[in-house]
Scaffold this active site. Structure first.
Site: not given
Length: 122
Positions: A13, A26, A30
């Site tokens: 991401s 997160y 990633k």
């Protein structure tokens, strides 16, 4: 031992490179996908296996649509900041994956391909 080639495409991401407050777990996971992609490219290349990743930006999902309470202003802000003035759709990501899995990318390994409409340029 088999003499076959292959290709993996991991999904990261833009959060791996752009910091979004409140998304630390997160972001860290990633970023780990990006590092994993690079080391696996090195380790699997002797077997003829390529490993790459894609790094999509915000996508057209219920999380980013203006109908989600609290996100009414998100889409206009994203469009303003993205040079192509569009939000990534599933086909945009799928086409990048298809390219990286194809023989047309046979000299590409260990890279993370942004699919973000120029978002990183701003």
């Amino acid at each position: 031992q088999r003499n076959e080639k292959g290709s993996f495409v991991n999904i990261s991401s833009i959060a791996a490179e752009r910091m979004f407050p409140g998304r630390s777990t997160y972001t860290a996971t990633k970023a780990a996908v990006c590092a994993y992609t690079k080391i696996m490219a090195v380790e699997l290349s002797p077997k003829g296996i390529r490993v790459n990743a894609i790094s999509p930006s915000h996508m057209k999902t219920p999380m980013t649509f203006p109908t989600v309470p609290g996100n009414e202003n998100l889409v206009p802000k994203l469009l303003e900041r993205t040079p192509l003035h569009k939000i990534a759709e599933l086909d945009d990501v799928a086409n990048a994956i298809i390219f990286l899995l194809s023989d047309k990318s046979n000299m590409i390994t260990g890279h993370v391909l942004p699919v973000e409409g120029g978002y990183f340029c701003t």
